[in-house]
Design a protein around this motif. Structure first.
Motif, short mmCIF file in Angstrom:
data_model
loop_
_atom_site.label_atom_id
_atom_site.label_comp_id
_atom_site.label_asym_id
_atom_site.label_seq_id
_atom_site.Cartn_x
_atom_site.Cartn_y
_atom_site.Cartn_z
N ASP A 1 2.65 12.55 -7.70
CA ASP A 1 1.47 13.37 -7.47
C ASP A 1 0.63 13.42 -8.74
OD1 ASP A 1 -0.41 15.27 -6.84
OD2 ASP A 1 1.01 16.71 -6.00
N GLY B 1 -1.68 2.91 -4.88
CA GLY B 1 -2.25 4.05 -4.18
C GLY B 1 -3.76 3.93 -4.04
N SER C 1 7.63 10.10 -4.26
CA SER C 1 6.18 10.31 -4.34
C SER C 1 5.82 10.68 -5.76
CB SER C 1 5.74 11.43 -3.38
OG SER C 1 6.28 12.67 -3.77
N GLY D 1 -4.99 11.97 -6.91
CA GLY D 1 -4.36 11.39 -5.74
C GLY D 1 -2.84 11.34 -5.81
N ARG D 2 -2.28 10.66 -4.85
CA ARG D 2 -0.83 10.63 -4.67
C ARG D 2 -0.43 9.26 -4.13
NH1 ARG D 2 2.24 12.53 -0.15
NH2 ARG D 2 4.29 13.34 -0.71
N VAL D 3 0.78 8.82 -4.50
CA VAL D 3 1.29 7.54 -4.02
C VAL D 3 2.74 7.72 -3.62
CG1 VAL D 3 1.85 6.79 -6.39
CG2 VAL D 3 1.55 5.08 -4.58
N THR D 4 3.15 7.06 -2.53
CA THR D 4 4.51 7.24 -2.00
C THR D 4 5.09 5.89 -1.60
OG1 THR D 4 3.85 7.49 0.31
CG2 THR D 4 3.85 9.48 -1.05
N GLU E 1 0.84 -1.19 0.00
CA GLU E 1 0.00 0.00 0.00
C GLU E 1 0.88 1.25 0.00
OE1 GLU E 1 -2.63 -0.14 3.31
OE2 GLU E 1 -3.84 -1.80 2.49
N SER E 2 0.30 2.35 -0.43
CA SER E 2 1.03 3.62 -0.45
C SER E 2 1.63 3.93 0.92
CB SER E 2 0.09 4.75 -0.87
OG SER E 2 0.80 5.98 -0.96
N HIS F 1 -6.13 4.00 -10.04
CA HIS F 1 -5.26 4.23 -8.88
C HIS F 1 -3.92 4.78 -9.33
CE1 HIS F 1 -7.62 1.47 -6.10
NE2 HIS F 1 -8.09 1.14 -7.30
N PRO F 2 -3.38 5.79 -8.64
CA PRO F 2 -1.97 6.11 -8.83
C PRO F 2 -1.14 4.96 -8.27
CG PRO F 2 -2.88 7.39 -7.01
CD PRO F 2 -4.03 6.65 -7.63
N ALA F 3 -0.01 4.67 -8.90
CA ALA F 3 0.78 3.51 -8.49
C ALA F 3 2.26 3.75 -8.78
CB ALA F 3 0.30 2.26 -9.22
#
Length: 275
Positions: free
Chosen positions: A261, A175, A259, A266-269, A94-95, A141-143
């Motif tokens: 953006d 994400g 990360s 959304g955003r994923v890290t 998961e993010s 989903h951002p990934a």
């Protein structure tokens, strides 16, 4: 007189090649090429070997990845088109997760657009249209993908062996689901901004767009659905498909964080572990 080796198309030979690949993943070792007796020579043989990875690893298929969805990516690994690989259980995070760096020689993260499926797309004789495929999608989903290969050098391994090596699938960070507004957006021009830092120090930033993914992430997803259909494989409800990097991959060193953006989507890290 030397006997010609059999073509590696049978189940036993593909299983043997998959075992070699998985053993090298487990040990962290690399190989220049698979043993001659089980080395795949064609894309079909590569996919048949890859199909044995869930059995030899004891992992479940939780989705799919697409490699080489840009001309530069295809040139880098010397292939003529995209490659599909399986996302396996135990390799998806998961993010915000810390992703293992040990044994990873590629040391990159790839910001991607990922889709979760709402219904099965079963094999059929006619190609799926983009409209049919997108109607089967539950969410975007951002990934971030963190790929790697057991082949050294992977750039010279060739399409068949790269497919056997699961199209360089290693770790994947998913994400949160994007707001449904994504369905009304032009993903081909959609911008993504990425940052790589070490502790509190920013190292660099990079930008990309959905157009770097076969022209549009929706096109890439449609390609994957039809590729699986041609192989007699169902793209299953609940599976996630990550469609390929939308920018030049982000170089990472152990301890780095990154990360991606996606603005309103959304955003994923992730953190690339110290060890």
């Amino acid at each position: 007189m030397k006997q010609p080796r059999p073509e590696p198309t049978d189940h036993e030979t593909c299983h043997q090649a998959a075992q070699v690949i998985w053993e090298h993943w487990q040990s962290g070792q690399v190989l220049s090429k698979l043993p001659e007796a089980c080395r795949p020579l064609t894309a079909a043989q590569g996919y048949a070997t890859q199909a044995q990875l869930p059995a030899v690893s004891g992992r479940q298929v939780v989705g799919w990845k697409i490699a080489a969805t840009s001309a530069n990516g295809q040139l880098h690994i010397n292939v003529g088109g995209p490659l599909a690989g399986r996302l396996l259980s135990g390799q998806v995070f998961e993010s915000g997760a810390t992703v293992p760096s040990a044994g990873n020689r590629m040391r990159v993260a790839e910001p991607e657009f990922a889709f979760a499926m709402a219904q099965d797309l079963t094999p059929q004789s006619a190609p799926y249209t983009q409209q049919q495929v997108m109607a089967a999608v539950a969410s975007l989903h951002p990934a971030l993908e963190v790929p790697d290969s057991r082949l050294e050098p992977f750039t010279a391994a060739g399409e068949a062996q790269l497919l056997a090596d699961n199209a360089c699938a290693r770790h994947f960070v998913l994400g949160p689901a994007a707001p449904d507004v994504w369905r009304d957006l032009d993903l081909s021009s959609y911008p993504v901004h990425a940052r790589v830092a070490h502790g509190n120090q920013l190292k660099y930033t990079r930008d990309g767009t959905g157009g770097n993914v076969l022209g549009d992430p929706r096109i890439a997803l449609t390609w994957l659905a039809n590729q699986l259909s041609s192989l007699g494989i169902t793209l299953e409800k609940g599976h996630v498909v990550t469609t390929g990097t939308c920018m030049v991959p982000l170089e990472l060193q152990p301890g780095d964080s990154t990360s991606a953006d996606y603005g309103p989507l959304g955003r994923v890290t992730l953190i690339f572990s110290e060890t």
